[in-house]
Design a protein around this motif. Sequence first.
Motif, PDB file in Angstrom:
ATOM      1  N   THR A 110       8.035  -7.337  -9.597  1.00  0.00           N
ATOM      2  CA  THR A 110       6.991  -6.406 -10.031  1.00  0.00           C
ATOM      3  C   THR A 110       6.280  -5.855  -8.804  1.00  0.00           C
ATOM      4  N   LEU A 111       6.086  -4.544  -8.760  1.00  0.00           N
ATOM      5  CA  LEU A 111       5.356  -3.908  -7.664  1.00  0.00           C
ATOM      6  C   LEU A 111       3.899  -3.702  -8.069  1.00  0.00           C
ATOM      7  N   ALA A 112       2.993  -3.991  -7.148  1.00  0.00           N
ATOM      8  CA  ALA A 112       1.580  -3.659  -7.324  1.00  0.00           C
ATOM      9  C   ALA A 112       1.198  -2.793  -6.136  1.00  0.00           C
ATOM     10  N   LEU A 113       1.015  -1.509  -6.375  1.00  0.00           N
ATOM     11  CA  LEU A 113       0.790  -0.556  -5.298  1.00  0.00           C
ATOM     12  C   LEU A 113      -0.692  -0.208  -5.187  1.00  0.00           C
ATOM     13  N   TYR A 114      -1.256  -0.442  -4.015  1.00  0.00           N
ATOM     14  CA  TYR A 114      -2.647  -0.101  -3.716  1.00  0.00           C
ATOM     15  C   TYR A 114      -2.701   1.289  -3.084  1.00  0.00           C
ATOM     16  N   MET A 115      -3.865   1.894  -3.151  1.00  0.00           N
ATOM     17  CA  MET A 115      -4.174   3.129  -2.422  1.00  0.00           C
ATOM     18  C   MET A 115      -3.113   4.218  -2.632  1.00  0.00           C
ATOM     19  N   GLY A 116      -2.684   4.383  -3.891  1.00  0.00           N
ATOM     20  CA  GLY A 116      -1.653   5.376  -4.157  1.00  0.00           C
ATOM     21  C   GLY A 116      -2.003   6.352  -5.258  1.00  0.00           C
ATOM     22  N   LYS A 117      -3.270   6.377  -5.679  1.00  0.00           N
ATOM     23  CA  LYS A 117      -3.628   7.202  -6.828  1.00  0.00           C
ATOM     24  C   LYS A 117      -3.349   8.686  -6.594  1.00  0.00           C
ATOM     25  N   SER A 118      -3.730   9.178  -5.425  1.00  0.00           N
ATOM     26  CA  SER A 118      -3.591  10.620  -5.165  1.00  0.00           C
ATOM     27  C   SER A 118      -2.144  11.044  -4.969  1.00  0.00           C
TER      28      SER A 118
ATOM     29  N   PRO B 213     -10.942   3.016  -7.237  1.00  0.00           N
ATOM     30  CA  PRO B 213      -9.683   2.472  -6.712  1.00  0.00           C
ATOM     31  C   PRO B 213      -8.732   2.093  -7.833  1.00  0.00           C
ATOM     32  N   ALA B 214      -7.443   2.309  -7.582  1.00  0.00           N
ATOM     33  CA  ALA B 214      -6.439   2.076  -8.627  1.00  0.00           C
ATOM     34  C   ALA B 214      -5.357   1.123  -8.145  1.00  0.00           C
ATOM     35  N   ILE B 215      -4.806   0.371  -9.084  1.00  0.00           N
ATOM     36  CA  ILE B 215      -3.616  -0.445  -8.874  1.00  0.00           C
ATOM     37  C   ILE B 215      -2.530   0.118  -9.778  1.00  0.00           C
ATOM     38  N   ILE B 216      -1.359   0.398  -9.191  1.00  0.00           N
ATOM     39  CA  ILE B 216      -0.229   0.923  -9.957  1.00  0.00           C
ATOM     40  C   ILE B 216       0.825  -0.176 -10.060  1.00  0.00           C
ATOM     41  N   PHE B 217       1.066  -0.667 -11.277  1.00  0.00           N
ATOM     42  CA  PHE B 217       2.105  -1.667 -11.515  1.00  0.00           C
ATOM     43  C   PHE B 217       3.409  -0.961 -11.882  1.00  0.00           C
TER      44      PHE B 217
ATOM     45  N   ILE C 214      -1.275   1.575 -14.904  1.00  0.00           N
ATOM     46  CA  ILE C 214      -2.271   1.849 -13.866  1.00  0.00           C
ATOM     47  C   ILE C 214      -3.628   1.331 -14.337  1.00  0.00           C
ATOM     48  N   VAL C 215      -4.314   0.599 -13.462  1.00  0.00           N
ATOM     49  CA  VAL C 215      -5.656   0.116 -13.753  1.00  0.00           C
ATOM     50  C   VAL C 215      -6.596   0.674 -12.689  1.00  0.00           C
ATOM     51  N   VAL C 216      -7.605   1.399 -13.133  1.00  0.00           N
ATOM     52  CA  VAL C 216      -8.610   1.954 -12.232  1.00  0.00           C
ATOM     53  C   VAL C 216      -9.901   1.137 -12.388  1.00  0.00           C
TER      54      VAL C 216
ATOM     55  N   THR D 244       0.839  -1.186   0.000  1.00  0.00           N
ATOM     56  CA  THR D 244       0.000   0.000   0.000  1.00  0.00           C
ATOM     57  C   THR D 244       0.877   1.241   0.000  1.00  0.00           C
ATOM     58  N   ALA D 245       0.680   2.111  -0.985  1.00  0.00           N
ATOM     59  CA  ALA D 245       1.498   3.312  -1.117  1.00  0.00           C
ATOM     60  C   ALA D 245       1.093   4.382  -0.110  1.00  0.00           C
TER      61      ALA D 245
END
Length: 463
Positions: free
Chosen positions: A375-383, A435-439, A405-407, A354-355
């Motif tokens: 590979t990183l998958a970052l949750y809760m980091g959109k803002s 909610p977004a996932i940042i790879f 990024i997948v929203v 979680t970012a």
Amino acid sequence: MGQLNTFPLSYKVQGQRIVIVGGGEEALNKVRLVTKTTAQVVIISRSVEPLFSGFPVEVHARAFAAADLDGAALVFVAEEGADAELAKVSARARGIPLNVVDVPSECDFYTPSIVERAPLTVAISTEGDAPVLARLVRARIEAMLAPNLGKIAGLAGRLRHLAESLIQDGPSRRRFYERLVTSPEIERAESRGEGLVAATKLLQQHAAGERRGVVWLIGAGPGSEDLLTLRAQRLLQEADVIVHDQLVPSVVVDMGRRDAERIDVGKAKGHHSFSQAQINTLIVRLAREGKRVARLKSGDPMVFGRAGEEISALRKAGLQYQIVPGISAALAAAADTATPVTLRKVSSGFIMATAHGADDGELNHWAQLAQSGLTLALYMGKSIASEVAGRLVAHGLSPLTPVGIVVNAGRSTMTTYSGNLSSLIEGHATLADGPAIIFVGEAVEAGDWADAAQLAGMSFKVA
């Protein structure tokens, strides 16, 4: 509503013979069906293909004779020719129910699509008009019924006399049987060979007036109802109360029992937000009241779902609970974009983090992991995506490292964005709501991002 041309019933074949005239693929299809019974199955055909060795059948590679129908309960004709015609005439002369495969007009009965949980059987028939539809309906019913349900039905039969002696009240006895056949605890006990002991204990508790509650921590997946697991669907149908987060779509919540109480504990405009401590207190109270509680969480309950705190509260209260996994958003995002988060010679691992609130030490660790090929998958980091990207680069990660990024992963409103850390740092993008996932990582480049909005060189908002 139209009238039926057939009367559905269960036909007793125990201790009798089922004769199938034919030795090809159509005969094999009937063998798969009728060998689920205790009848003696007999195959008769001049031409028998080597297809039946794996089934408990008696095979006669010869011409059919009328005497072959002695002691027969049912006859199937699954070939054409003189033997088939003789079999039809002989069956009708003896009054034995006859099924001529793929010729409805010559059939005395039709073979339904069957959901088998012996001794429980569910049969679906369209009177031969639409067998494909019957198979589709069967698949849906299969999804609803637990694999061990038949064994649990057998437990109900074995406990019938004891239940009648301990519970004289008819409605109360019916409630016990409902608890028995819908209890995941009994299902698990049966799979360990301890079903009768557990069922007897449940009966004694019910007779003594005890009501034991249970909490099921259920992963609702990323949002699409067809990504819910079969176990989650079954438990939602059995829950007395559904306690759900705001991110869980109403279409998923509505898969629960119609009369189940629904409690929204998530944050929404104009709605009081429950603290985690209040949620813990709520589910403990409901379970202590003897209720079956579905604690429905977005994604997987064990991945950023704060399930650990709820489990701790349930353990402290001495209450039963069960974890039902769901598809986490990162896995749904990887599927949506065909991104192989682990890829031979490129990425040897996958990190979910979680970012939001990450400190500098964590970001330094992530940068090192990404440099090592993960590979990183970052949750809760959109803002804070631009800030996080900048700090990853500051800790040594290449600005050219691919980013995707997948929203709203797993939903019809899903949107995607692609670029690299440098383009993300520039901060031109206004990401869609949700909610977004940042790879982050080299494997991201192997995904399907051709139609994704680019993270640099333009300002945009995808609704």
